[in-house]
Design a protein around this motif. Structure first.
Motif, PDB file in Angstrom:
ATOM      1  N   THR A  94      -7.600 -79.362 -46.639  1.00 55.46           N
ATOM      2  CA  THR A  94      -8.466 -79.927 -45.609  1.00 55.46           C
ATOM      3  C   THR A  94      -8.284 -79.144 -44.306  1.00 55.46           C
ATOM      4  O   THR A  94      -7.202 -78.619 -44.044  1.00 55.46           O
ATOM      5  CB  THR A  94      -8.120 -81.408 -45.345  1.00 55.46           C
ATOM      6  OG1 THR A  94      -6.751 -81.481 -44.940  1.00 55.46           O
ATOM      7  CG2 THR A  94      -8.326 -82.257 -46.575  1.00 55.46           C
ATOM      8  N   PRO A 143      -7.681 -78.483 -40.289  1.00 58.39           N
ATOM      9  CA  PRO A 143      -6.802 -79.187 -39.353  1.00 58.39           C
ATOM     10  C   PRO A 143      -7.577 -80.225 -38.541  1.00 58.39           C
ATOM     11  O   PRO A 143      -8.779 -80.077 -38.314  1.00 58.39           O
ATOM     12  CB  PRO A 143      -6.262 -78.077 -38.457  1.00 58.39           C
ATOM     13  CG  PRO A 143      -7.109 -76.891 -38.696  1.00 58.39           C
ATOM     14  CD  PRO A 143      -7.803 -77.074 -39.996  1.00 58.39           C
ATOM     15  N   SER A 144      -6.859 -81.246 -38.083  1.00 53.59           N
ATOM     16  CA  SER A 144      -7.484 -82.291 -37.274  1.00 53.59           C
ATOM     17  C   SER A 144      -7.836 -81.743 -35.890  1.00 53.59           C
ATOM     18  O   SER A 144      -7.324 -80.704 -35.467  1.00 53.59           O
ATOM     19  CB  SER A 144      -6.519 -83.472 -37.120  1.00 53.59           C
ATOM     20  OG  SER A 144      -5.417 -83.083 -36.309  1.00 53.59           O
ATOM     21  N   ILE A 145      -8.679 -82.473 -35.182  1.00 53.32           N
ATOM     22  CA  ILE A 145      -9.049 -82.097 -33.816  1.00 53.32           C
ATOM     23  C   ILE A 145      -7.807 -82.044 -32.938  1.00 53.32           C
ATOM     24  O   ILE A 145      -7.643 -81.123 -32.130  1.00 53.32           O
ATOM     25  CB  ILE A 145     -10.080 -83.098 -33.232  1.00 53.32           C
ATOM     26  CG1 ILE A 145     -11.402 -83.018 -33.987  1.00 53.32           C
ATOM     27  CG2 ILE A 145     -10.279 -82.877 -31.747  1.00 53.32           C
ATOM     28  CD1 ILE A 145     -12.119 -81.688 -33.866  1.00 53.32           C
ATOM     29  N   ASN A 146      -6.900 -83.009 -33.111  1.00 56.53           N
ATOM     30  CA  ASN A 146      -5.665 -83.026 -32.319  1.00 56.53           C
ATOM     31  C   ASN A 146      -4.814 -81.791 -32.599  1.00 56.53           C
ATOM     32  O   ASN A 146      -4.210 -81.220 -31.697  1.00 56.53           O
ATOM     33  CB  ASN A 146      -4.864 -84.295 -32.589  1.00 56.53           C
ATOM     34  CG  ASN A 146      -5.528 -85.515 -31.998  1.00 56.53           C
ATOM     35  OD1 ASN A 146      -6.312 -85.414 -31.056  1.00 56.53           O
ATOM     36  ND2 ASN A 146      -5.233 -86.669 -32.553  1.00 56.53           N
ATOM     37  N   ARG A 147      -4.748 -81.375 -33.865  1.00 52.87           N
ATOM     38  CA  ARG A 147      -3.974 -80.188 -34.223  1.00 52.87           C
ATOM     39  C   ARG A 147      -4.626 -78.934 -33.621  1.00 52.87           C
ATOM     40  O   ARG A 147      -3.937 -78.041 -33.126  1.00 52.87           O
ATOM     41  CB  ARG A 147      -3.863 -80.049 -35.748  1.00 52.87           C
ATOM     42  CG  ARG A 147      -3.043 -78.859 -36.192  1.00 52.87           C
ATOM     43  CD  ARG A 147      -1.611 -78.990 -35.704  1.00 52.87           C
ATOM     44  NE  ARG A 147      -0.879 -77.759 -35.910  1.00 52.87           N
ATOM     45  CZ  ARG A 147       0.416 -77.688 -35.999  1.00 52.87           C
ATOM     46  NH1 ARG A 147       1.150 -78.783 -35.902  1.00 52.87           N
ATOM     47  NH2 ARG A 147       1.018 -76.548 -36.172  1.00 52.87           N
ATOM     48  N   ILE A 148      -5.945 -78.856 -33.652  1.00 51.38           N
ATOM     49  CA  ILE A 148      -6.644 -77.716 -33.072  1.00 51.38           C
ATOM     50  C   ILE A 148      -6.374 -77.658 -31.569  1.00 51.38           C
ATOM     51  O   ILE A 148      -6.137 -76.575 -31.014  1.00 51.38           O
ATOM     52  CB  ILE A 148      -8.159 -77.788 -33.377  1.00 51.38           C
ATOM     53  CG1 ILE A 148      -8.382 -77.568 -34.884  1.00 51.38           C
ATOM     54  CG2 ILE A 148      -8.938 -76.775 -32.555  1.00 51.38           C
ATOM     55  CD1 ILE A 148      -9.797 -77.859 -35.346  1.00 51.38           C
ATOM     56  N   TRP A 160      -3.677 -78.814 -30.044  1.00 50.00           N
ATOM     57  CA  TRP A 160      -2.276 -78.372 -29.921  1.00 50.00           C
ATOM     58  C   TRP A 160      -2.195 -76.849 -30.075  1.00 50.00           C
ATOM     59  O   TRP A 160      -1.542 -76.163 -29.288  1.00 50.00           O
ATOM     60  CB  TRP A 160      -1.419 -79.077 -30.959  1.00 50.00           C
ATOM     61  CG  TRP A 160      -0.041 -78.515 -31.068  1.00 50.00           C
ATOM     62  CD1 TRP A 160       0.413 -77.611 -31.980  1.00 50.00           C
ATOM     63  CD2 TRP A 160       1.071 -78.793 -30.215  1.00 50.00           C
ATOM     64  NE1 TRP A 160       1.734 -77.319 -31.742  1.00 50.00           N
ATOM     65  CE2 TRP A 160       2.160 -78.031 -30.661  1.00 50.00           C
ATOM     66  CE3 TRP A 160       1.244 -79.616 -29.109  1.00 50.00           C
ATOM     67  CZ2 TRP A 160       3.413 -78.063 -30.061  1.00 50.00           C
ATOM     68  CZ3 TRP A 160       2.502 -79.640 -28.502  1.00 50.00           C
ATOM     69  CH2 TRP A 160       3.559 -78.875 -28.977  1.00 50.00           C
ATOM     70  N   VAL A 200       1.077 -82.193 -33.469  1.00 48.33           N
ATOM     71  CA  VAL A 200       0.302 -83.068 -34.342  1.00 48.33           C
ATOM     72  C   VAL A 200       0.265 -82.468 -35.745  1.00 48.33           C
ATOM     73  O   VAL A 200       0.139 -81.268 -35.918  1.00 48.33           O
ATOM     74  CB  VAL A 200      -1.151 -83.185 -33.793  1.00 48.33           C
ATOM     75  CG1 VAL A 200      -1.982 -84.080 -34.666  1.00 48.33           C
ATOM     76  CG2 VAL A 200      -1.115 -83.701 -32.366  1.00 48.33           C
ATOM     77  N   ARG A 201       0.428 -83.308 -36.744  1.00 47.91           N
ATOM     78  CA  ARG A 201       0.346 -82.823 -38.135  1.00 47.91           C
ATOM     79  C   ARG A 201      -1.046 -82.350 -38.430  1.00 47.91           C
ATOM     80  O   ARG A 201      -2.021 -82.767 -37.829  1.00 47.91           O
ATOM     81  CB  ARG A 201       0.722 -83.941 -39.129  1.00 47.91           C
ATOM     82  CG  ARG A 201       2.182 -84.316 -39.066  1.00 47.91           C
ATOM     83  CD  ARG A 201       2.955 -83.333 -39.887  1.00 47.91           C
ATOM     84  NE  ARG A 201       4.368 -83.641 -39.764  1.00 47.91           N
ATOM     85  CZ  ARG A 201       5.293 -82.720 -39.672  1.00 47.91           C
ATOM     86  NH1 ARG A 201       4.988 -81.451 -39.705  1.00 47.91           N
ATOM     87  NH2 ARG A 201       6.555 -83.052 -39.567  1.00 47.91           N
ATOM     88  N   ARG A 202      -1.163 -81.529 -39.398  1.00 41.92           N
ATOM     89  CA  ARG A 202      -2.451 -80.967 -39.798  1.00 41.92           C
ATOM     90  C   ARG A 202      -3.342 -82.073 -40.253  1.00 41.92           C
ATOM     91  O   ARG A 202      -4.439 -82.198 -40.132  1.00 41.92           O
ATOM     92  CB  ARG A 202      -2.266 -79.962 -40.916  1.00 41.92           C
ATOM     93  CG  ARG A 202      -1.314 -78.902 -40.444  1.00 41.92           C
ATOM     94  CD  ARG A 202      -1.728 -77.559 -40.982  1.00 41.92           C
ATOM     95  NE  ARG A 202      -0.870 -76.578 -40.395  1.00 41.92           N
ATOM     96  CZ  ARG A 202      -1.242 -75.726 -39.466  1.00 41.92           C
ATOM     97  NH1 ARG A 202      -2.433 -75.720 -39.034  1.00 41.92           N
ATOM     98  NH2 ARG A 202      -0.421 -74.858 -38.989  1.00 41.92           N
TER      99      ARG A 202
END
Length: 179
Positions: A131, A133-138, A140, A177-179
């Motif tokens: 999947t 990466p999440s918006i939060n991971r991006i 970060w 943040v985790r992926r």
């Protein structure tokens, strides 16, 4: 004293982590030396000439990325693996460009570190993320990239990101943040 080919320098400001990793690597045949800051690491590197090193990316008073070239100046053939609980694509790329042989996210166990120290080439069969990466991971990752571009200067990074310096500091104190 053991053979210099089995000497491992662990550089990390987390004393408990150093203790656990030191015991694990000693059981695997390494002659382990531990440093908790950049100055101590350089002194021990000159004195003991280790063939291997693990280097924490985020030391209390400095950056592992700043220490990496200094270590390689003292020990040009040392195989250094960067370890971090604050991983990002930007710091991984920079660590490799600066001469690290590998980059691992904490928690990494002794076997993973041993494999990373010994790996001569990249792994073309490495698993790709299923999947995105999440918006939060991006976010970060972007902060880390901009921070790297400004040589770790928090104020300059905050200005470039259009945020208050204290807000950026709070974000940086949190775990990635985790992926």
């Amino acid at each position: 004293m053991q053979d210099a080919d089995t000497r491992l320098l662990i550089i990390d400001d987390d004393e408990m982590f150093c203790h656990v990793l030191s015991r694990a690597m000693t059981r695997r045949g390494f002659d382990v030396i531990v440093a908790h800051d950049a100055e101590q690491a350089i002194t021990l590197a000159r004195r003991h000439r280790p063939a291997f090193a693990t280097l924490d990316l985020k030391l209390e008073q400095s950056s592992g990325l700043k220490l990496l070239p200094e270590l390689l100046d003292v020990l040009p053939s040392c195989r250094i693996v960067v370890l971090t609980g604050y991983s990002s694509i930007a710091t991984a790329v920079e660590a490799i460009k600066l001469g690290a042989v590998n980059y691992l996210c904490k928690p990494a166990d002794a076997e993973e570190i041993l494999i990373a120290l010994g790996r001569e080439q990249g792994d073309p069969d490495a698993e790709l993320a299923v999947t995105p990466p999440s918006i939060n991971r991006i976010a970060w990752e972007h902060i880390q990239k901009v921070l790297q571009e400004h040589d770790g200067n928090i104020s300059a990074t905050a200005r470039a990101l259009g945020m208050h310096r204290r807000t950026l500091q709070r974000k940086l104190q949190k775990r990635p943040v985790r992926r």
